[in-house]
Write an enzyme that holds these catalytic residues in place. Structure first.
Site, PDB file in Angstrom:
ATOM      1  N   LYS A   1       0.815  -1.222   0.000  1.00 34.26           N
ATOM      2  CA  LYS A   1       0.000   0.000   0.000  1.00 34.26           C
ATOM      3  C   LYS A   1       0.844   1.265   0.000  1.00 34.26           C
ATOM      4  CE  LYS A   1      -4.407  -1.728   1.509  1.00 34.26           C
ATOM      5  NZ  LYS A   1      -5.399  -1.886   2.546  1.00 34.26           N
TER       6      LYS A   1
ATOM      7  N   LYS B   1      -5.234 -10.299  -6.359  1.00 31.40           N
ATOM      8  CA  LYS B   1      -6.368 -10.593  -5.475  1.00 31.40           C
ATOM      9  C   LYS B   1      -7.582  -9.749  -5.872  1.00 31.40           C
ATOM     10  CE  LYS B   1      -6.157  -8.416  -1.459  1.00 31.40           C
ATOM     11  NZ  LYS B   1      -5.880  -7.961  -0.108  1.00 31.40           N
TER      12      LYS B   1
ATOM     13  N   LYS C   1     -11.230  -4.317  -3.336  1.00 31.17           N
ATOM     14  CA  LYS C   1     -12.020  -3.088  -3.418  1.00 31.17           C
ATOM     15  C   LYS C   1     -11.231  -1.970  -4.073  1.00 31.17           C
ATOM     16  CE  LYS C   1     -12.981  -3.896   1.147  1.00 31.17           C
ATOM     17  NZ  LYS C   1     -13.132  -3.626   2.547  1.00 31.17           N
TER      18      LYS C   1
HETATM   19  P1  TYM Z   1     -10.647  -6.108   4.377  1.00 32.73           P
HETATM   20  O1  TYM Z   1     -11.633  -5.037   4.657  1.00 32.73           O
HETATM   21  O2  TYM Z   1      -9.628  -5.863   3.300  1.00 32.73           O
HETATM   22  O3  TYM Z   1     -11.372  -7.451   4.020  1.00 32.73           O
HETATM   23  C1  TYM Z   1     -12.353  -8.030   4.856  1.00 32.73           C
HETATM   24  C2  TYM Z   1     -12.196  -9.544   4.858  1.00 32.73           C
HETATM   25  O4  TYM Z   1     -12.298 -10.068   3.532  1.00 32.73           O
HETATM   26  C3  TYM Z   1     -11.168 -10.889   3.250  1.00 32.73           C
HETATM   27  N1  TYM Z   1     -10.840 -10.750   1.818  1.00 32.73           N
HETATM   28  C4  TYM Z   1     -10.721 -11.776   0.975  1.00 32.73           C
HETATM   29  N2  TYM Z   1     -10.852 -13.104   1.142  1.00 32.73           N
HETATM   30  C5  TYM Z   1     -10.669 -13.900   0.046  1.00 32.73           C
HETATM   31  N3  TYM Z   1     -10.370 -13.393  -1.188  1.00 32.73           N
HETATM   32  C6  TYM Z   1     -10.224 -12.069  -1.400  1.00 32.73           C
HETATM   33  N4  TYM Z   1      -9.942 -11.592  -2.602  1.00 32.73           N
HETATM   34  C7  TYM Z   1     -10.405 -11.198  -0.288  1.00 32.73           C
HETATM   35  N5  TYM Z   1     -10.335  -9.844  -0.135  1.00 32.73           N
HETATM   36  C8  TYM Z   1     -10.601  -9.593   1.153  1.00 32.73           C
HETATM   37  C9  TYM Z   1     -10.061 -10.323   4.137  1.00 32.73           C
HETATM   38  O5  TYM Z   1      -9.032 -11.270   4.356  1.00 32.73           O
HETATM   39  C10 TYM Z   1     -10.825  -9.994   5.399  1.00 32.73           C
HETATM   40  O6  TYM Z   1     -10.980 -11.130   6.205  1.00 32.73           O
HETATM   41  N6  TYM Z   1      -7.382  -5.452   8.104  1.00 32.73           N
HETATM   42  C11 TYM Z   1      -8.662  -6.061   7.740  1.00 32.73           C
HETATM   43  C12 TYM Z   1      -9.838  -5.608   8.605  1.00 32.73           C
HETATM   44  C13 TYM Z   1      -9.601  -5.770  10.066  1.00 32.73           C
HETATM   45  C14 TYM Z   1      -9.607  -6.991  10.797  1.00 32.73           C
HETATM   46  C15 TYM Z   1      -9.375  -6.622  12.146  1.00 32.73           C
HETATM   47  C16 TYM Z   1      -9.798  -8.332  10.448  1.00 32.73           C
HETATM   48  C17 TYM Z   1      -9.373  -4.764  10.941  1.00 32.73           C
HETATM   49  N7  TYM Z   1      -9.241  -5.263  12.201  1.00 32.73           N
HETATM   50  C18 TYM Z   1      -9.298  -7.577  13.172  1.00 32.73           C
HETATM   51  C19 TYM Z   1      -9.729  -9.297  11.466  1.00 32.73           C
HETATM   52  C20 TYM Z   1      -9.479  -8.911  12.809  1.00 32.73           C
HETATM   53  C21 TYM Z   1      -8.979  -5.681   6.309  1.00 32.73           C
HETATM   54  O7  TYM Z   1      -8.535  -4.672   5.817  1.00 32.73           O
HETATM   55  O8  TYM Z   1      -9.892  -6.517   5.725  1.00 32.73           O
END
Ligand code: TYM
Length: 339
Positions: free
Chosen positions: A119, A202, A205
């Site tokens: 990022k 991947k 968003k």
């Molecule tokens: P985020 O918002 O990017 O994504 C949310 C969840 O979706 C999963 N994910 C995917 N799984 C499979 N294939 C994909 N292409 C894909 N894109 C996204 C992510 O792995 C995630 O589980 N840092 C985290 C949010 C967060 C969090 C936490 C998660 C903040 N605090 C504490 C767990 C525990 C994030 O940006 O996820």
């Protein structure tokens, strides 16, 4: 302070729309865990709005996205009567504990985070401090609740390992048995759903191409169109998953089909072996539409009353504040802050 019960905690950033990768990789697991909870277990799911501040934001958009994404989670099956659903900013323990943990986390650990490297790109000096410290806040998100299980996609595994390192160092440095080490639960069926335009990237968003992902708000025609245009190769589908070696796009579509149908990739190939994508893609589109259109309809209905969604978050935040309070106070006491 380890709880004998399961504490499931996970979050999602309320930026952009929820997409099929989020749904298959994370949200579907959240719902399954909620639905299989035993007495005494607890599920907490949150909109990581504080995390969203680490990238440029427009205030009005963040506020609207938070409500819309909460409605999407409700539409996917998160039930506020059984799970605690809230937005992170309404539970100050996340930020307060993150600050304490900033004293424990090491710069070298954060420098190794691949998400930070990706990022920040080449312009590290211009990246926000929040983007660098992001994984410490994520650690606080889990440790504040003594999370035992964290359902996430594959891309979050490194952040989970870091949270465990921070918890271990804190417990050791302050000679306390305070933080539980959270276990990642990565979906076997859909650990990493890839972009529809590039099998090496991947589904995300932040991909500038909307055609690269299926959003949960896309209408039926758009879903079918995106899948029809998804990048593939000219070969027919093989008989077994081994035959997908070196065919990242074909593997991704077969994985999506299997995850949606709740079956294995081998079973999908058993049905489509020898057929081309001209036959496979319409079947995949039908399956995707059958899964996603009821979710979209529920989401639209829920968004007719944004106040009710907001109230559900507020109720969840009150419960989350009560649950995180004792751990925050114990962490403050451990480091010598007067409480
Ligand atoms: P985020 O918002 O990017 O994504 C949310 C969840 O979706 C999963 N994910 C995917 N799984 C499979 N294939 C994909 N292409 C894909 N894109 C996204 C992510 O792995 C995630 O589980 N840092 C985290 C949010 C967060 C969090 C936490 C998660 C903040 N605090 C504490 C767990 C525990 C994030 O940006 O996820």
């Amino acid at each position: 302070m380890t709880s004998p019960n399961k504490r499931v905690v996970s979050g999602i950033q309320p930026t952009g729309n929820l997409h099929l990768g989020n749904y298959l990789g994370a949200i579907r697991q959240w719902v399954a865990l909620q639905d299989s909870m035993a007495a005494g277990d607890q599920c907490l799911f949150f909109l990581a709005d504080l995390h969203a501040l680490t990238q440029p934001v427009v205030a009005g958009e963040l506020a609207a996205n938070t409500i819309e994404m909460a409605a999407t989670l409700l539409a996917c099956g998160i039930d506020p009567a059984r799970s605690i659903l809230f937005n992170q900013a309404r539970v100050p323990a996340h930020s307060e504990l993150a600050w304490i943990l900033n004293g424990t986390a090491r710069i070298g650990w954060l420098n190794r985070m691949t998400q930070w490297k990706d990022k920040a790109g080449k312009n590290r000096e211009g990246a926000s401090v929040g983007l660098f410290a992001y994984p410490v806040l994520q650690a606080a998100d889990m440790l504040a609740y003594q999370a035992t299980h964290v359902p996430v996609g594959d891309d979050q595994k490194q952040h989970l390992e870091l949270a465990r390192d921070i918890a271990t160092k804190f417990n050791t440095d302050f000679a306390v048995d305070l933080f539980t080490l959270p276990e990642p639960l990565v979906s076997k069926a859909a650990p990493r759903i890839m972009s529809l335009r590039d099998g090496a990237a991947k589904m995300s968003k932040s991909d500038p191409s909307d055609a690269s992902r299926i959003n949960l708000i896309d209408d039926d025609d758009l879903i079918a169109q995106k899948l029809r245009k998804a990048k593939t190769d000219p070969e027919p589908l093989p008989e077994t998953a081994d035959g997908l070696e070196g065919r990242a796009e074909a593997r991704n579509l077969a994985t999506i089909y299997a995850a949606l149908a709740d079956t294995s990739v081998d079973a999908v190939l058993g049905e489509f072996a020898g057929k081309g994508f001209g036959a496979f893609k319409p079947a995949l589109a039908d399956l995707a539409v059958a899964t996603l259109s009821p979710i979209r309809d529920r989401m639209t209905a829920l968004l007719a009353d944004r106040g009710a969604v907001s109230q559900a978050l507020e109720d969840g935040a009150a419960k989350a504040r009560a649950l995180s309070g004792p751990t925050l106070r114990a962490a403050q006491a451990a480091v010598g802050l007067q409480v």
